[in-house]
Design a protein around this motif. Structure first.
Motif, PDB file in Angstrom:
ATOM      1  N   ARG A   1     -23.762  47.787 -23.806  1.00  0.00           N
ATOM      2  CA  ARG A   1     -23.044  47.068 -22.770  1.00  0.00           C
ATOM      3  C   ARG A   1     -23.209  45.706 -23.089  1.00  0.00           C
TER       4      ARG A   1
ATOM      5  N   ILE B   1     -21.132  44.363 -25.913  1.00  0.00           N
ATOM      6  CA  ILE B   1     -19.732  44.262 -25.631  1.00  0.00           C
ATOM      7  C   ILE B   1     -19.500  42.844 -25.052  1.00  0.00           C
ATOM      8  N   ASP B   2     -20.600  42.651 -23.788  1.00  0.00           N
ATOM      9  CA  ASP B   2     -20.723  41.279 -23.408  1.00  0.00           C
ATOM     10  C   ASP B   2     -20.862  40.054 -24.167  1.00  0.00           C
TER      11      ASP B   2
ATOM     12  N   ARG C   1     -16.105  48.127 -22.237  1.00  0.00           N
ATOM     13  CA  ARG C   1     -17.155  48.018 -21.528  1.00  0.00           C
ATOM     14  C   ARG C   1     -17.135  48.738 -20.230  1.00  0.00           C
TER      15      ARG C   1
END
Length: 129
Positions: free
Chosen positions: A66, A69-70, A108
């Motif tokens: 996560r 991806i952020d 996500r």
């Protein structure tokens, strides 16, 4: 006096509003270009996310998908802002970047939904023998 107390109470629980007001005042007073300020803030957020990801990796010896991806989503949003602020806009590049951001949002959501850290309780079968 009650108005001032209400304002203090509001800002004590909503720091982001106070931070936004301060940043907005600084942008106006310093006569900075707004899109450049946004780009710099997004770059700062990317650096914070990278530091958080590295810190989390050192502490837990795990890399959370996560966070990665952020970082990519924020970085791509920064690029979209840069491309849209040009006088000669490359619409194909902007649309392509928005499509990639959309794909990363799907990744996500899937990374959160199918996270191995979330354990669902199993139902026990209470059959009498």
């Amino acid at each position: 006096m009650k108005l001032i107390e209400n304002i203090k109470k509001y800002f004590s629980s909503n720091y982001e509003v106070l931070a936004a007001v301060i940043i907005f005042i600084i942008v106006i007073v310093a006569k900075l270009e707004f899109y450049k300020t946004i780009i710099l803030m997004l770059e700062f957020i990317v650096l914070m996310e990278v530091a958080k990801m590295i810190s989390d990796f050192i502490k837990k010896e795990k890399l959370r998908l996560r966070f990665v991806i952020d970082i990519f989503i924020i970085f791509l949003i920064r690029d979209v802002i840069i491309y849209t602020s040009h006088t000669n806009k490359d619409y194909f590049t902007i649309i392509f970047l928005l499509f990639v951001i959309f794909i990363f949002f799907i990744f996500r959501i899937l990374a959160i939904k199918y996270s191995p850290g979330i354990v669902k309780p199993q139902k026990e079968n209470n059959k009498e023998d």
